[in-house]
Design an enzyme around this catalytic site. Structure first.
Site: not given
Ligand code: COA
Length: 644
Positions: A117, A130, A351, A571
């Site tokens: 940054y 963003p 950001h 993202s």
């Molecule tokens: N079968 C059924 N359900 C599943 C599954 C499977 N095989 N795998 C995952 N799921 C479910 C999870 O249990 C979760 O359930 P919930 O909605 O009840 O919590 C849901 O699906 C979402 O999981 P998933 O899509 O795998 O991803 P996540 O929510 O763990 O997200 C990332 C993954 C990488 C986006 C997250 O870990 C992350 O780091 N987010 C932050 C990103 C960030 O900072 N962005 C901003 C940048 S400015």
């Protein structure tokens, strides 16, 4: 606090942990208990690890493979082998990095703030900050617009109460507590331009934190104190009264001094020194920088595209340039809410201090606040007797003395910003074919599925794979920010080729899809546990630079360069309301793609640059929607086949 906690409890948002529920129930109890919980939560977080060198390099090679020729890959393998050998530079750098990690709460934090940054010299507009588009509103009159803005302000201040009381519910990833420090970094914060490096100031954390916000209208800036003498937040009606006053006193556009903040950071850093030489300017700039946040009251969208989501997104990202509302902003400010005349509402944020999720959380809180108790009027009527509207001091106009020199700087900023605005194009849309519930029903990770759809869309258009960045949160660790998920893999390329080959059977397509999704999910697991590739390699590179070594040849290799030229910058920023975040691409020939997966639909904000003949966001949208539907159909057809 009571309202915030009850709202969250009622909506089932204090999910999953006894700890959080205890804290919410203690709304009637003492703050001390909550603060202690919070401090303990933070202090118990593990420190960011330095992964083993061998692991990172093996992972790195896997991510380079799909992006280079066999010959290029052999060269990369050679360089890696040399780097990690006992007489190579790798083990020495690794040792120094391990030493650094022993002396820091988070070995990456300062480096990251600077390299990602504060050292970055391109404009924050488009390149870094963003936009977040809130659920679109419909305003028929000026008072509709101002009433919404007043509620937004009071809703944000209601959220600030939770921040001040350190009672923001601690978030979890699975069983792991997350670092909450970003929540405390976004209010009362401002980036300060510098000639070679910027800095950041957290005025909200000082002993005498700010009590005012700044409202921008027609390029005028006004300071509004938002607390009564007794420390309570002004009511919606009181804020509305102040906003009306601002609008009445700024009917004609002022000189767009805010445009200076859209410049290349070196240019703005120099102009900043000049503008601060004048006492009145210095005082006005100080008030803007020290405010809790800025709220911009805009007119109707300028140069509408016909797609209201895209229009709102562009207005959030760059204010539609000098002909639009870019002068009605101060882009160094961490949080700038935007309320347009007709109902395009959102924000843009600088950001440096935080990722998207805390910002999206704040938005959800504001929208809940607005939806609660008849738009907050119930809460307002209770407070009303404390501070009648008549007693409020007038909003203070922040004056600027625009010398010919600064006038020229503003003219230059207009030209630079206009070319950036002309270059950025966006396509934002609500995909309604299905949402994350369908993907979960197929026993697949929704995020990994969407990432593979983005890979497929890119391959469909370009007939080759694209290096692909997704942010993973490393907030499991103290002061954790992000790690890169390198979503382009050998498996994603096989999947894209299989999907696009009409000769391949549905079950083979389905198998390739599941394999690619699983490979991505495995990378996610590694990345959120700080065992990715990019942050460790960055740490080794910066260690080399700080130790006076030459930058290792590993970082000049075609494998490194191509796998870091992120043609897809993506993202996930989830939000409960119909909202989406959006940003520009990372590289000139790339795409930006941010999404909010909801149970039955997915909101997308996509972008590209007009100057690249290869990329176009409308084409990308088409390819992405087709990819999503093809993947959906393949899963359903394969499911039906296996039932027969
Ligand atoms: N079968 C059924 N359900 C599943 C599954 C499977 N095989 N795998 C995952 N799921 C479910 C999870 O249990 C979760 O359930 P919930 O909605 O009840 O919590 C849901 O699906 C979402 O999981 P998933 O899509 O795998 O991803 P996540 O929510 O763990 O997200 C990332 C993954 C990488 C986006 C997250 O870990 C992350 O780091 N987010 C932050 C990103 C960030 O900072 N962005 C901003 C940048 S400015």
């Amino acid at each position: 606090m009571a309202l915030s906690a009850t709202l969250l409890l009622r909506q089932g948002l204090l999910h999953g942990t006894k700890n959080c529920i205890l804290r919410a129930n203690s709304a009637t109890g003492t703050m001390v208990v909550q603060s202690r919980y919070f401090r303990d939560d933070q202090e118990s977080l593990p420190r960011l690890p330095v992964p083993p060198l061998e692991d990172t390099l093996n992972k790195y090679l896997k991510t380079v493979k799909p992006l280079v020729t066999d010959e290029e890959f052999r060269l990369t393998e050679e360089l890696v082998k040399k780097f990690k050998s006992s007489d190579g530079v790798g083990p020495k750098l690794q040792q120094s990095l391990l030493e650094r990690a022993k002396t820091k709460d988070n070995w990456l934090y300062d480096w990251w703030m600077n390299t990602a940054y504060l050292d970055y010299r391109w404009p924050v507009v488009v390149w870094s900050s963003p936009g977040l588009v809130f659920p679109l509103q419909e305003f028929k009159t000026l008072d509709d617009q101002l009433s919404f803005a007043a509620k937004m302000i009071v809703g944000a201040l209601d959220y600030k109460k939770m921040v001040d009381e350190k009672s923001v519910p601690v978030e979890y990833m699975g069983k792991d507590k997350l670092d909450m420090s970003q929540y405390f970094n976004i209010l009362g914060t401002c980036r300060i331009p510098g000639v070679t490096r910027d800095s950041i100031k957290f005025f909200g954390k000082e002993s005498n934190p700010p009590k005012h916000i700044v409202v921008a209208h027609n390029n005028h800036f006004f300071k509004i104190n938002v607390y009564c003498d007794n420390g309570e937040v002004l009511s919606v009606r009181q804020v509305l009264h102040q906003l009306r006053n601002v609008v009445e006193r700024s009917t004609h556009p002022a000189s767009p001094v805010g445009l200076l903040t859209t410049q290349n950071r070196n240019v703005w850093g120099k102009a900043y020194k000049k503008i601060r030489k004048d006492k009145m300017n210095r005082a006005s700039v100080d008030e803007i920088q020290q405010s809790i946040f800025l709220l911009a009251l805009d007119g109707p969208i300028v140069n509408p595209t016909g797609n209201i989501m895209t229009d709102a997104a562009l207005n959030c990202v760059h204010g539609n340039g000098p002909e639009g509302y870019a002068g009605n902003r101060w882009y160094d400010k961490t949080l700038q809410f935007i309320v347009g005349k007709k109902g395009a509402v959102g924000l843009t944020y600088e950001h440096t201090p935080a990722e998207g999720p805390p910002i999206a959380n704040l938005m959800d809180h504001i929208m809940d606040y607005i939806a609660s108790g008849k738009d907050g009027l119930v809460a307002e009527s209770k407070r009303e007797p404390h501070a009648p509207v008549m007693e409020l001091p007038r909003p203070q106009r922040l004056m600027f003395n625009i010398s010919p020199d600064i006038k020229q700087e503003i003219e230059d900023a207009k030209v630079s910003l206009q070319s950036l605005v002309d270059d950025l194009e966006m396509t934002c849309f609500n995909f309604t074919g299905f949402g994350k519930d369908f993907i979960k029903s197929q026993k697949l990770s929704p995020d990994s599925f969407l990432q593979m759809a983005i890979q497929l869309a890119f391959y469909r258009i370009h007939k080759e794979p694209g290096a692909h960045y997704e942010s993973a949160s490393t907030r499991k660790f103290l002061y954790g920010r992000t790690e890169t998920i390198r979503s382009c893999s050998v498996e994603s390329v096989e999947f894209a080729e299989t999907m696009l080959n009409p000769e391949v059977s549905v079950s083979d397509k389905c198998a390739a899809l599941r394999k690619a999704v699983d490979a991505h999910k495995n990378y996610v697991k590694e990345a959120v546990n700080a065992r990715g590739v990019d942050r460790h390699l960055l740490g080794l590179k910066l260690t080399a630079i700080e130790s006076g070594f030459d930058v290792p040849t590993l970082f000049m290799d075609v494998g490194y360069i191509r796998s870091s030229h992120m043609r897809l910058s993506t993202s996930q920023v989830p939000a409960r309301c119909e909202a989406f975040m959006c940003f520009g691409p990372l590289v000139p020939d790339g795409y930006g793609c941010c999404y909010n997966p909801r149970p039955n639909n997915i909101m997308f904000g996509t972008s590209a640059f007009n100057s690249s003949p290869e990329t176009d966001s409308a084409t990308f949208r088409e390819a992405l929607e087709k990819s999503l539907m093809d993947m959906h159909d393949v899963l359903l057809q394969d499911g039906l086949k296996s039932k027969l």
